[in-house]
Design an enzyme around this catalytic site. Sequence first.
Site, PDB file in Angstrom:
ATOM      1  CE  LYS A   1      11.876  36.718  12.873  1.00 30.55           C
ATOM      2  NZ  LYS A   1      11.048  35.815  13.690  1.00 30.55           N
ATOM      3  CG  ASP A   2      15.090  35.255   9.472  1.00 30.43           C
ATOM      4  OD1 ASP A   2      14.947  35.565  10.669  1.00 30.43           O
ATOM      5  OD2 ASP A   2      14.656  34.193   8.999  1.00 30.43           O
TER       6      ASP A   2
ATOM      7  NE  ARG B   1       9.975  29.134   6.107  1.00 28.46           N
ATOM      8  CZ  ARG B   1       8.766  29.722   6.205  1.00 28.46           C
ATOM      9  NH1 ARG B   1       8.406  30.293   7.332  1.00 28.46           N
ATOM     10  NH2 ARG B   1       7.938  29.719   5.186  1.00 28.46           N
TER      11      ARG B   1
ATOM     12  CE1 TYR C   1       9.268  24.291  12.150  1.00 24.98           C
ATOM     13  CE2 TYR C   1       9.641  24.749  14.475  1.00 24.98           C
ATOM     14  CZ  TYR C   1       9.362  25.186  13.181  1.00 24.98           C
ATOM     15  OH  TYR C   1       9.187  26.520  12.947  1.00 24.98           O
TER      16      TYR C   1
ATOM     17  CG  HIS D   1      14.602  31.859  13.609  1.00 23.91           C
ATOM     18  ND1 HIS D   1      13.549  31.509  12.824  1.00 23.91           N
ATOM     19  CD2 HIS D   1      15.103  32.996  13.074  1.00 23.91           C
ATOM     20  CE1 HIS D   1      13.395  32.390  11.845  1.00 23.91           C
ATOM     21  NE2 HIS D   1      14.337  33.293  11.963  1.00 23.91           N
TER      22      HIS D   1
ATOM     23  NE  ARG E   1      -1.385  -1.396   3.778  1.00 23.71           N
ATOM     24  CZ  ARG E   1      -1.609  -1.422   5.091  1.00 23.71           C
ATOM     25  NH1 ARG E   1      -2.811  -1.230   5.560  1.00 23.71           N
ATOM     26  NH2 ARG E   1      -0.604  -1.633   5.933  1.00 23.71           N
TER      27      ARG E   1
ATOM     28  CE  LYS F   1      13.458  26.027  17.642  1.00 26.69           C
ATOM     29  NZ  LYS F   1      14.050  27.174  16.948  1.00 26.69           N
TER      30      LYS F   1
ATOM     31  CD  GLN G   1       4.047  26.368  19.425  1.00 28.65           C
ATOM     32  OE1 GLN G   1       4.094  26.939  20.508  1.00 28.65           O
ATOM     33  NE2 GLN G   1       4.429  26.946  18.310  1.00 28.65           N
ATOM     34  CG  ASP G   2       3.004  18.809  16.953  1.00 28.94           C
ATOM     35  OD1 ASP G   2       3.904  18.747  17.810  1.00 28.94           O
ATOM     36  OD2 ASP G   2       2.324  17.829  16.614  1.00 28.94           O
ATOM     37  CG  ASN G   3       5.970  25.182  15.553  1.00 29.06           C
ATOM     38  OD1 ASN G   3       4.886  25.498  16.056  1.00 29.06           O
ATOM     39  ND2 ASN G   3       7.125  25.430  16.126  1.00 29.06           N
TER      40      ASN G   3
END
Length: 186
Positions: free
Chosen positions: A168-169, A59, A132, A62, A23, A72, A46-48
Amino acid sequence: MKVIGTYLEGVLVIEPKVHGDHRGWFMETYSDVKFSGSGIELNFVQDNHSFSAAKGTLRGLHYQLNPKAQTKLVRCTQGAIFDVAVDIRKNSPSFGEWFGIKLTEENKKQLLVPKGFAHAFITLTDNVEVQYKVDELYSTENDRGIIWNDPKIGIEWPSDITPILSEKDQKAPLLKDAENNFNYGE
Ligand SMILES: Cc1cn([C@H]2C[C@H](O)[C@@H](COP(=O)(O)OP(=O)(O)O[C@H]3O[C@@H](C)C(=O)[C@@H](O)[C@H]3O)O2)c(=O)[nH]c1=O
């Protein structure tokens, strides 16, 4: 599941066991019991999930300051990324050193980025989804960045890609201008 150490203490590569059949496939992407069994005690809260439309989206770097530092557990579920962790624990023998790994939809590898590390990734394909888990909630007050191309860190980003960055970055400071605020492991 395989847990593979890296030259940065605490940074781990996780290779889930993939069960294939006619499958398709099935895998556990996180198991409390299996992680505990490998000595990794975490409490994810928390899941992102992010989507990046274009190849070359970068990105990071951070991190969140204590008391809101985050571990993470990162994976790429569509496309491919080069994922990076930088040690920013002031008293660490590997302070300022980085580790990078390709995480792809196909290889299903995950990177565990501990507290006290800055994290970033660049997309190696269009239409990339990254998911993550984190063990501390998002905190705008504690959210910080370091410029992606700080020569002192010297991350070897893929050379054929011009990065696409958030505003921002683009304005993030050098490691040397951010390090006075680091509050890990003191
Ligand atoms: C990270 C985050 C952002 N946001 C919001 C803030 C902002 O309006 C919008 C986009 O945020 P950012 O530009 O910071 O998103 P992004 O650049 O994807 O930030 C992420 O980058 C990678 C490398 C990480 O390691 C993550 O921890 C996170 O910092 O989403 C949340 O609501 N919760 C969150 O946990």
